[in-house]
Design a protein around this motif. Structure first.
Motif, PDB file in Angstrom:
ATOM      1  N   UNK A  12       0.806  -1.215   0.000  1.00  0.00           N
ATOM      2  CA  UNK A  12       0.000   0.000   0.000  1.00  0.00           C
ATOM      3  C   UNK A  12       0.836   1.261   0.000  1.00  0.00           C
ATOM      4  N   UNK A  13       0.118   2.359  -0.131  1.00  0.00           N
ATOM      5  CA  UNK A  13       0.768   3.649  -0.244  1.00  0.00           C
ATOM      6  C   UNK A  13       1.130   4.222   1.121  1.00  0.00           C
ATOM      7  N   UNK A  14       2.034   5.191   1.109  1.00  0.00           N
ATOM      8  CA  UNK A  14       2.380   5.916   2.322  1.00  0.00           C
ATOM      9  C   UNK A  14       1.417   7.095   2.407  1.00  0.00           C
ATOM     10  N   UNK A  15       0.691   7.180   3.493  1.00  0.00           N
ATOM     11  CA  UNK A  15      -0.276   8.258   3.691  1.00  0.00           C
ATOM     12  C   UNK A  15       0.451   9.445   4.303  1.00  0.00           C
ATOM     13  N   UNK A  16       0.311  10.628   3.682  1.00  0.00           N
ATOM     14  CA  UNK A  16       0.975  11.832   4.172  1.00  0.00           C
ATOM     15  C   UNK A  16      -0.010  12.988   4.226  1.00  0.00           C
ATOM     16  N   UNK A  17       0.406  14.048   4.893  1.00  0.00           N
ATOM     17  CA  UNK A  17      -0.371  15.278   4.950  1.00  0.00           C
ATOM     18  C   UNK A  17       0.488  16.445   4.508  1.00  0.00           C
ATOM     19  N   UNK A  18      -0.129  17.593   4.396  1.00  0.00           N
ATOM     20  CA  UNK A  18       0.569  18.819   4.001  1.00  0.00           C
ATOM     21  C   UNK A  18       0.453  19.842   5.128  1.00  0.00           C
ATOM     22  N   UNK A  19       1.441  20.740   5.239  1.00  0.00           N
ATOM     23  CA  UNK A  19       1.410  21.725   6.328  1.00  0.00           C
ATOM     24  C   UNK A  19       0.170  22.617   6.331  1.00  0.00           C
ATOM     25  N   UNK A  46      10.080  15.550   4.638  1.00  0.00           N
ATOM     26  CA  UNK A  46       9.315  15.424   5.883  1.00  0.00           C
ATOM     27  C   UNK A  46       9.651  16.620   6.779  1.00  0.00           C
ATOM     28  N   UNK A  47       8.625  17.420   7.084  1.00  0.00           N
ATOM     29  CA  UNK A  47       8.844  18.600   7.928  1.00  0.00           C
ATOM     30  C   UNK A  47       8.248  18.427   9.324  1.00  0.00           C
ATOM     31  N   UNK A  48       7.475  17.363   9.509  1.00  0.00           N
ATOM     32  CA  UNK A  48       6.876  17.118  10.808  1.00  0.00           C
ATOM     33  C   UNK A  48       6.031  15.855  10.775  1.00  0.00           C
ATOM     34  N   UNK A  49       5.440  15.556  11.914  1.00  0.00           N
ATOM     35  CA  UNK A  49       4.517  14.430  12.037  1.00  0.00           C
ATOM     36  C   UNK A  49       3.326  14.936  12.843  1.00  0.00           C
ATOM     37  N   UNK A  50       2.123  14.672  12.334  1.00  0.00           N
ATOM     38  CA  UNK A  50       0.922  14.995  13.093  1.00  0.00           C
ATOM     39  C   UNK A  50       0.306  13.686  13.576  1.00  0.00           C
ATOM     40  N   UNK A  51       0.188  13.565  14.885  1.00  0.00           N
ATOM     41  CA  UNK A  51      -0.334  12.337  15.476  1.00  0.00           C
ATOM     42  C   UNK A  51      -1.620  12.604  16.241  1.00  0.00           C
ATOM     43  N   UNK A  52      -2.274  11.516  16.617  1.00  0.00           N
ATOM     44  CA  UNK A  52      -3.473  11.616  17.456  1.00  0.00           C
ATOM     45  C   UNK A  52      -3.164  12.403  18.728  1.00  0.00           C
ATOM     46  N   UNK A  53      -2.004  12.178  19.290  1.00  0.00           N
ATOM     47  CA  UNK A  53      -1.626  12.878  20.518  1.00  0.00           C
ATOM     48  C   UNK A  53      -1.564  14.384  20.300  1.00  0.00           C
ATOM     49  N   UNK A  54      -1.002  14.810  19.167  1.00  0.00           N
ATOM     50  CA  UNK A  54      -0.947  16.248  18.880  1.00  0.00           C
ATOM     51  C   UNK A  54      -2.347  16.850  18.889  1.00  0.00           C
ATOM     52  N   UNK A  56      -5.119  15.636  20.371  1.00  0.00           N
ATOM     53  CA  UNK A  56      -5.715  15.589  21.716  1.00  0.00           C
ATOM     54  C   UNK A  56      -5.159  16.695  22.607  1.00  0.00           C
ATOM     55  N   UNK A  57      -3.833  16.860  22.615  1.00  0.00           N
ATOM     56  CA  UNK A  57      -3.225  17.881  23.468  1.00  0.00           C
ATOM     57  C   UNK A  57      -3.701  19.275  23.075  1.00  0.00           C
ATOM     58  N   UNK A  58      -3.773  19.542  21.772  1.00  0.00           N
ATOM     59  CA  UNK A  58      -4.217  20.867  21.319  1.00  0.00           C
ATOM     60  C   UNK A  58      -5.705  21.075  21.579  1.00  0.00           C
ATOM     61  N   UNK A  69      -7.419  25.022  12.092  1.00  0.00           N
ATOM     62  CA  UNK A  69      -6.023  25.441  11.955  1.00  0.00           C
ATOM     63  C   UNK A  69      -5.327  24.590  10.905  1.00  0.00           C
ATOM     64  N   UNK A  70      -4.211  25.085  10.372  1.00  0.00           N
ATOM     65  CA  UNK A  70      -3.400  24.228   9.493  1.00  0.00           C
ATOM     66  C   UNK A  70      -2.625  23.214  10.334  1.00  0.00           C
ATOM     67  N   UNK A  71      -2.370  22.064   9.758  1.00  0.00           N
ATOM     68  CA  UNK A  71      -1.618  21.002  10.430  1.00  0.00           C
ATOM     69  C   UNK A  71      -0.279  21.526  10.962  1.00  0.00           C
ATOM     70  N   UNK A  72       0.347  22.437  10.236  1.00  0.00           N
ATOM     71  CA  UNK A  72       1.661  22.959  10.640  1.00  0.00           C
ATOM     72  C   UNK A  72       1.631  23.588  12.026  1.00  0.00           C
ATOM     73  N   UNK A  73       0.462  24.033  12.468  1.00  0.00           N
ATOM     74  CA  UNK A  73       0.353  24.691  13.767  1.00  0.00           C
ATOM     75  C   UNK A  73       0.331  23.705  14.933  1.00  0.00           C
TER      76      UNK A  73
END
Length: 142
Positions: A12-19, A46-54, A56-58, A69-73
Motif C-alpha cells: 500500500x501507499x504511504x499516507x501523508x499530509x501537508x502543512x 518530511x517537515x513534521x509528524x501529526x499524530x493523534x496525541x498532537x 488531543x493535546x491541542x 487550523x493548518x496542520x503545521x500549527x
C-alpha cells in the motif's frame, strides 16, 4: 533486522499530509485510514509528524477551534526520523526514549515509509518466539 526489512512486509501507499491541510481533514484521514499519525510533507521533504496525541493535546488546550487550523500549527516538528538501515531494536529504543509511537523512514531526503511502535514490538515478539522454538528443538533433539 533493519527497519527496511519491516517495511518490505508492507503493502500500500504511504499516507501523508501537508502543512496547510486543515486539522479537521487530517483527523478525517487518520480515522478513514485507521492510522495514528501522518508524516507532514513539504517540497518532498518530511517537515513534521501529526499524530493523534498532537490533536488531543491541542484540543484540550485550545478547544475545537484547532480543527480549522493548518496542520503545521499542531504537528511535531522537526520530525524524528530513521534511515532504512536502522536496526529494529535501535528504532524501538529511540521511540521509547523520545516517547513517540511513529517514525518516518527517510533515505537521503526521500520518505520511504513509516513504522509504528506496534510494528517494532511485533517484530521483537516474533524474534523471541523463533528463538524459543529453536531452543526447544535443540533441547528435544539432544
Amino acid at each position: 533486522m533493519t527497519v527496511a526489512a519491516i517495511l518490505e512486509t508492507r503493502t500500500g501507499e504511504i499516507i501523508t499530509g501537508a502543512p496547510d491541510m486543515p486539522v479537521r481533514d487530517a483527523v478525517s484521514l487518520l480515522s478513514q485510514r485507521k492510522i495514528g499519525a501522518v508524516p507532514v510533507m513539504e517540497n518532498d521533504r518530511v517537515v513534521g509528524v501529526m499524530s493523534e496525541r498532537d490533536v488531543i493535546y491541542c484540543l484540550a488546550r485550545d478547544g475545537a477551534a484547532i480543527l480549522d487550523w493548518p496542520v503545521s500549527k499542531i504537528m511535531t516538528s522537526p520530525a524524528i526520523t530513521v534511515d532504512p538501515e536502522t536496526t529494529a531494536l535501535s528504532a524501538l529504543s529511540l521511540m521509547t526514549s523520545r516517547r513517540i509511537r511513529h517514525l518516518p523512514v527517510v533515505e537521503g531526503k526521500k520518505l520511504v515509509g513509516i513504522v509504528s511502535i506496534g510494528d517494532l514490538v511485533k517484530y521483537r515478539l516474533d524474534k523471541i518466539e523463533q528463538e524459543a522454538a529453536q531452543m526447544l528443538n535443540y533441547i528435544q533433539s539432544a
